[in-house]
Scaffold this motif. Structure first.
Motif, short mmCIF file in Angstrom:
data_model
loop_
_atom_site.label_atom_id
_atom_site.label_comp_id
_atom_site.label_asym_id
_atom_site.label_seq_id
_atom_site.Cartn_x
_atom_site.Cartn_y
_atom_site.Cartn_z
N GLU A 1 0.67 -1.08 -0.16
CA GLU A 1 0.14 0.04 -0.12
C GLU A 1 0.70 1.31 -0.21
N GLY A 2 1.86 1.54 0.48
CA GLY A 2 3.22 2.49 0.51
C GLY A 2 3.78 2.53 -0.77
N HIS A 3 4.13 1.67 -1.81
CA HIS A 3 4.54 1.28 -2.81
C HIS A 3 3.44 2.53 -3.57
N ARG A 4 2.30 1.79 -3.40
CA ARG A 4 0.67 2.17 -4.26
C ARG A 4 0.90 4.04 -4.06
N ARG A 5 0.45 4.09 -3.11
CA ARG A 5 0.83 6.00 -2.44
C ARG A 5 1.52 6.30 -3.33
N GLY A 6 3.18 5.55 -3.30
CA GLY A 6 3.57 6.11 -3.61
C GLY A 6 4.43 6.36 -4.87
N VAL A 7 3.20 5.88 -5.46
CA VAL A 7 3.32 5.96 -7.41
C VAL A 7 2.03 7.52 -7.08
N THR A 8 1.03 7.95 -6.80
CA THR A 8 0.50 8.88 -6.69
C THR A 8 1.45 10.64 -6.14
N SER A 9 2.48 9.83 -5.17
CA SER A 9 3.34 11.30 -5.28
C SER A 9 4.36 11.25 -6.40
N ILE B 1 4.49 14.81 -8.22
CA ILE B 1 5.80 15.32 -8.23
C ILE B 1 6.37 15.36 -9.65
N VAL B 2 5.58 14.51 -10.61
CA VAL B 2 7.01 14.78 -12.22
C VAL B 2 5.44 15.77 -12.73
N GLU B 3 4.49 15.82 -12.03
CA GLU B 3 3.90 16.92 -13.24
C GLU B 3 4.13 18.90 -12.90
N GLU B 4 4.18 18.61 -11.44
CA GLU B 4 4.97 19.59 -10.84
C GLU B 4 6.20 19.95 -11.33
N CYS B 5 7.15 18.69 -11.76
CA CYS B 5 8.73 19.26 -12.06
C CYS B 5 8.39 19.53 -13.72
N THR B 6 7.60 19.56 -14.51
CA THR B 6 7.22 19.79 -15.55
C THR B 6 7.04 20.90 -15.42
N ARG B 7 5.71 21.42 -14.34
CA ARG B 7 5.49 22.99 -14.56
C ARG B 7 6.16 23.94 -14.02
N LEU B 8 6.77 23.42 -13.32
CA LEU B 8 8.66 24.01 -12.96
C LEU B 8 9.49 24.90 -14.03
N GLY B 9 9.57 23.64 -14.56
CA GLY B 9 10.58 23.53 -15.74
C GLY B 9 11.85 22.94 -16.01
N ILE B 10 11.59 22.31 -14.49
CA ILE B 10 12.80 21.31 -14.47
C ILE B 10 13.76 20.63 -15.20
N GLY B 11 14.41 20.65 -15.95
CA GLY B 11 15.41 19.78 -16.68
C GLY B 11 15.78 18.62 -16.98
N GLN B 12 15.48 17.75 -16.11
CA GLN B 12 15.93 16.99 -15.63
C GLN B 12 15.58 16.12 -14.82
N LEU B 13 14.28 14.90 -14.37
CA LEU B 13 14.49 14.63 -12.95
C LEU B 13 14.47 13.32 -13.26
N PHE C 1 4.95 12.71 0.89
CA PHE C 1 6.43 13.61 -0.50
C PHE C 1 5.27 14.97 -1.12
N ARG C 2 4.81 16.03 -1.63
CA ARG C 2 3.90 16.71 -1.95
C ARG C 2 4.26 17.51 -2.79
N GLU C 3 4.13 18.48 -3.41
CA GLU C 3 4.76 19.54 -4.51
C GLU C 3 5.15 20.77 -2.79
N PRO C 4 4.15 21.19 -1.92
CA PRO C 4 5.04 22.06 -1.55
C PRO C 4 6.53 21.85 -0.48
N ASP C 5 6.25 20.14 -0.07
CA ASP C 5 7.65 19.32 -0.06
C ASP C 5 8.81 19.75 -0.62
N LEU C 6 8.26 19.62 -2.28
CA LEU C 6 9.69 20.12 -3.64
C LEU C 6 9.81 21.14 -3.36
N HIS C 7 8.63 22.08 -3.34
CA HIS C 7 9.22 23.97 -3.40
C HIS C 7 9.57 23.86 -1.77
#
Ligand code: IPE
Ligand code: MG
Length: 229
Positions: A17-25, A29-41, A200-206
């Protein structure tokens, strides 16, 4: 991405269940990195040491990975992401490898963020593979030993053609590198959070990025204006 198991155990849930929920993270995080213009993740999904885990957990991880690669294909295209993986292929099922290849091919002309999954990845193994290739090239007379440079090694790592990471984010409070991109992170900044990956969510990334932006990166040099002796 660490702490999936601990997150689940803390809630009295099975580790999966932790792994499943990890996929949501991962999605968020991928979408937020795209939005922020990160070059590589680069996401460390499965290390070469993770094979020590129980068979049923590994097979669930394979299933989750295959589902992710299939279900995210449309999103990867929508976000103009160029998808790749690093690591050794052995141990990954044929169907996972086939789905991965489909996504790599489909996204190969995208020019947005590079998203790389580290799968069955270990940095020492990567360096061994690079050394073998360079030695073979030397033996075949394709490269002279005295011409071997840092760039030669860069070009023979799985990450050839990628930039070195600027920032390494580690979740679940661990203060170790765990065989991750040892060569490439020589001058990366580290940021560790106690939060488990599923939380781990978008605010943590910020927060991580803001902290990174305040770091004074000297690369072994000085920041003061140099004065003549
Ligand atoms: C990270 O979470 C995910 C993978 C390594 C696949 P863990 O499964 O390592 O979680 P903990 O460390 O047991 O909490
Ligand atoms: Mg762990």
């Amino acid at each position: 991405m660490d702490g999936n198991g601990r997150w689940a155990q803390g809630k009295g849930l099975p580790r999966i269940e932790g792994h499943r929920r990890g996929v949501t993270s991962v999605r968020k995080i991928v979408e937020e990195c795209t939005r922020l213009g990160i070059g590589q993740l680069t996401l460390y999904c499965l290390s070469s040491e993770n094979w020590k885990r129980p068979k049923h957990e590994l097979s669930m991880l394979m299933t989750l990975l295959e589902q992710f690669v299939i279900e995210e294909r449309a999103e990867i295209m929508r976000q103009n992401i160029r998808f790749s993986t690093i690591g050794r292929r052995d141990g990954l099922t044929d169907s996972v490898l086939a789905e991965i290849q489909k996504t790599i091919d489909l996204s190969s002309s995208n020019d947005g963020m590079k998203l790389c999954l580290a799968l069955n990845y270990g940095s020492r193994g990567e360096i061994v593979d690079a050394v073998k290739q360079i030695a073979a090239d030397a033996q075949a007379g394709k490269i002279a030993v005295e011409d071997i440079s840092e760039a030669t090694i860069d070009e023979h790592l799985y990450t050839a053609g990628s930039d070195d990471p600027d920032l390494v984010i580690r979740t679940a409070g661990e203060m170790r590198v765990s065989n991750f991109l040892l060569w490439q992170i020589s001058y990366a900044e580290f940021w560790v959070t106690q939060k488990c990956w599923p939380d781990f969510r978008e605010p943590d990334l910020h927060t991580a990025i803001r902290d990174f932006a305040s770091r004074d990166r000297r690369y072994g040099g000085l920041n003061e204006p140099t004065t003549s002796p």
